[in-house]
Structure formats: C-alpha cells, structure tokens
Design an enzyme around this catalytic site. Structure first.
Site, mmCIF file in Angstrom:
data_model
loop_
_atom_site.group_PDB
_atom_site.id
_atom_site.type_symbol
_atom_site.label_atom_id
_atom_site.label_comp_id
_atom_site.label_asym_id
_atom_site.label_seq_id
_atom_site.Cartn_x
_atom_site.Cartn_y
_atom_site.Cartn_z
ATOM 1 N N ASP A 1 2.943 -0.938 -7.753
ATOM 2 C CA ASP A 1 2.580 -1.648 -6.522
ATOM 3 C C ASP A 1 1.276 -2.407 -6.776
ATOM 4 O O ASP A 1 1.286 -3.486 -7.369
ATOM 5 C CB ASP A 1 2.452 -0.587 -5.417
ATOM 6 N N LYS B 1 6.626 -4.392 -7.860
ATOM 7 C CA LYS B 1 6.239 -5.261 -6.729
ATOM 8 C C LYS B 1 5.118 -6.169 -7.215
ATOM 9 O O LYS B 1 3.951 -5.932 -6.882
ATOM 10 C CB LYS B 1 5.676 -4.423 -5.577
ATOM 11 N N PHE C 1 8.153 -1.439 1.866
ATOM 12 C CA PHE C 1 8.108 -0.005 1.588
ATOM 13 C C PHE C 1 9.526 0.531 1.426
ATOM 14 O O PHE C 1 10.382 0.317 2.273
ATOM 15 C CB PHE C 1 7.384 0.748 2.712
ATOM 16 N N ARG D 1 13.217 11.857 -0.881
ATOM 17 C CA ARG D 1 13.353 11.778 -2.348
ATOM 18 C C ARG D 1 14.790 12.041 -2.801
ATOM 19 O O ARG D 1 15.227 11.575 -3.836
ATOM 20 C CB ARG D 1 12.446 12.816 -3.036
HETATM 21 P P1 5GP Z 1 0.023 1.649 -7.085
HETATM 22 O O1 5GP Z 1 -1.063 2.509 -7.661
HETATM 23 O O2 5GP Z 1 0.702 0.763 -8.104
HETATM 24 O O3 5GP Z 1 -0.452 0.877 -5.884
HETATM 25 O O4 5GP Z 1 1.094 2.600 -6.477
HETATM 26 C C1 5GP Z 1 1.931 3.351 -7.258
HETATM 27 C C2 5GP Z 1 2.446 4.563 -6.515
HETATM 28 O O5 5GP Z 1 2.450 4.366 -5.104
HETATM 29 C C3 5GP Z 1 3.881 4.826 -6.901
HETATM 30 O O6 5GP Z 1 3.960 5.700 -7.992
HETATM 31 C C4 5GP Z 1 4.446 5.449 -5.642
HETATM 32 O O7 5GP Z 1 4.196 6.829 -5.633
HETATM 33 C C5 5GP Z 1 3.647 4.815 -4.531
HETATM 34 N N1 5GP Z 1 4.356 3.660 -3.944
HETATM 35 C C6 5GP Z 1 4.076 2.351 -4.101
HETATM 36 N N2 5GP Z 1 4.936 1.580 -3.407
HETATM 37 C C7 5GP Z 1 5.786 2.435 -2.801
HETATM 38 C C8 5GP Z 1 6.922 2.248 -1.922
HETATM 39 O O8 5GP Z 1 7.343 1.153 -1.549
HETATM 40 N N3 5GP Z 1 7.547 3.395 -1.523
HETATM 41 C C9 5GP Z 1 7.123 4.637 -1.883
HETATM 42 N N4 5GP Z 1 7.837 5.661 -1.420
HETATM 43 N N5 5GP Z 1 6.079 4.843 -2.687
HETATM 44 C C10 5GP Z 1 5.404 3.748 -3.147
#
Ligand code: 5GP
Length: 192
Positions: free
Chosen positions: A118, A146, A169, A182
């Site tokens: 993300d 993303k 999301f 999950r």
């Molecule tokens: P980042 O550090 O890249 O912002 O986020 C990574 C983590 O955030 C992922 O491993 C996941 O656990 C959570 N995450 C990010 N986007 C989503 C989403 O759309 N849905 C869910 N369930 N978790 C997300």
C-alpha cells in the site's frame, strides 16, 4: 441473509458484511489461482537451484504463501516475520513495527511474500531489516499492489505482482478487516 460467525452473507448479491461494513466480490478464487500459477512459474524459472528463502509477512500473507509455495518447483526454505496490520481503522500505521528476526539469512536469496503493498512502509521496513543480515539478494512478491497509495517519497515496486489495484480497501484470501474476513476464498472490496 445467513449469519456465520459474526459475518452476514447476502446470498442474492454475494456481498459480505464484516464488522458492520459491506464488501462486494472483487477478485475470484479462479483468477487468484491463475495469477499464482504464473508467479510460481516465474519464480521457479528465476530461482532454479538457488534454494531461495521465502519470508512470509504475517498474518495477511499466510494464504497467499501457502498457495504460492505449492506452485514453486525448486528447492526452497520458509521463514515468517510479523508486521503490524491496519486494524479497524483501514488506514496504514505510520511506522510499522517489524518483529525481531529469529533466523539467519546471510548469503541467502530472499523473496519476501506480502499480501498487499500500500504505502510501501511495511515492505520497506522488512527489506531494511533483512538487508542487515547480509543476504545475497532481497526481492518481493506481492499478491496485490496499490501503486497509487505509495508514500510520495517511497518509489518501492515489488518484483512480482499478482494484481495491480486502485486505492480501495479489500478483504479476503488472508486479508482482514479488524481480524475478520481472512477465511474468505475470494477477495472482496469495500462498498462505497
Ligand atoms: P503499507 O505498509 O504498504 O501501507 O501496508 C501494508 C499492510 O497494510 C499490508 O500488509 C496489509 O496488512 C495492510 N493493508 C494495506 N492495504 C490493505 C487493504 O486494502 N486491505 C487490508 N485488509 N489490509 C491492507
């Protein structure tokens, strides 16, 4: 509408309700299986006889890892690391906490397995932690990416990607909403 363990299933539209929010079908289990087979082929080709070390980012990547590993046809080993998740807020943690490593990865060819990238903070923090143990290489496979959500200063790109998605999301196939969802075999998207 039937009720199953805190989640409601609307059989007409196939929408699911998790913790009071509605989600609609987004990526089917068949499409996921097709992409995982492709990723397994690519990794098999790229890491043939290199004995790669897969590092699974808990907990969201568990199901992705279980399926991807069975699509890889070269010897490999497996370790897990834990990082903070979204929780109930649907917003990323500012500074993801990465648990201390309990394995040696020096000289290894590492492939991090991440459910979704993300902002890129989690995968960047995990990569930094792994690089501290002098591996031969560190790459990453993400089921979902993303790119539009990336921090402006973070140009991280996973080496292997199943699906590029918009900044929405999603839940299911290991991904949770406040620890629920999950177990869903398909991926669902939050209804706006
Ligand atoms: P980042 O550090 O890249 O912002 O986020 C990574 C983590 O955030 C992922 O491993 C996941 O656990 C959570 N995450 C990010 N986007 C989503 C989403 O759309 N849905 C869910 N369930 N978790 C997300």
């Amino acid at each position: 509408m039937e009720r199953a363990g805190g989640r409601q299933l609307n059989s007409e539209s196939q929408r699911v309700e998790i913790n009071g929010k509605l989600f609609r079908p987004f990526i089917s289990r068949d499409r996921i299986a097709t992409e995982i087979a492709r990723l397994g082929d690519e990794i098999t080709r790229d890491y043939n006889q290199k004995n790669p070390l897969f590092v699974v980012v808990l907990k969201g990547s568990l199901i992705f890892a279980a399926d991807l590993l069975r699509a890889v046809r070269t010897p490999c080993t497996l370790e897990c690391m834990r990082a903070q998740s979204y929780g109930a807020a649907m917003t990323s943690q500012r500074t993801p906490e990465v648990e201390a490593m309990e394995f040696d990865c020096s000289g290894r060819d590492i492939i991090i397995l991440e459910d979704i990238v993300d902002t890129g903070r989690t995968i960047s923090a995990i990569t930094r932690r792994l690089q501290a143990c002098s591996p031969n290489s560190v790459r990453a496979a993400a089921l979902l990416d993303k790119p539009g959500a990336r921090d402006p200063h973070n140009a991280y790109r996973p080496d292997y990607v199943g699906f590029e998605v918009e900044n929405d999301f999603v839940v299911g196939y290991g991904l949770d909403f406040d620890e629920q969802g999950r177990q869903l075999a398909d991926i669902y998207i939050l209804e706006t």
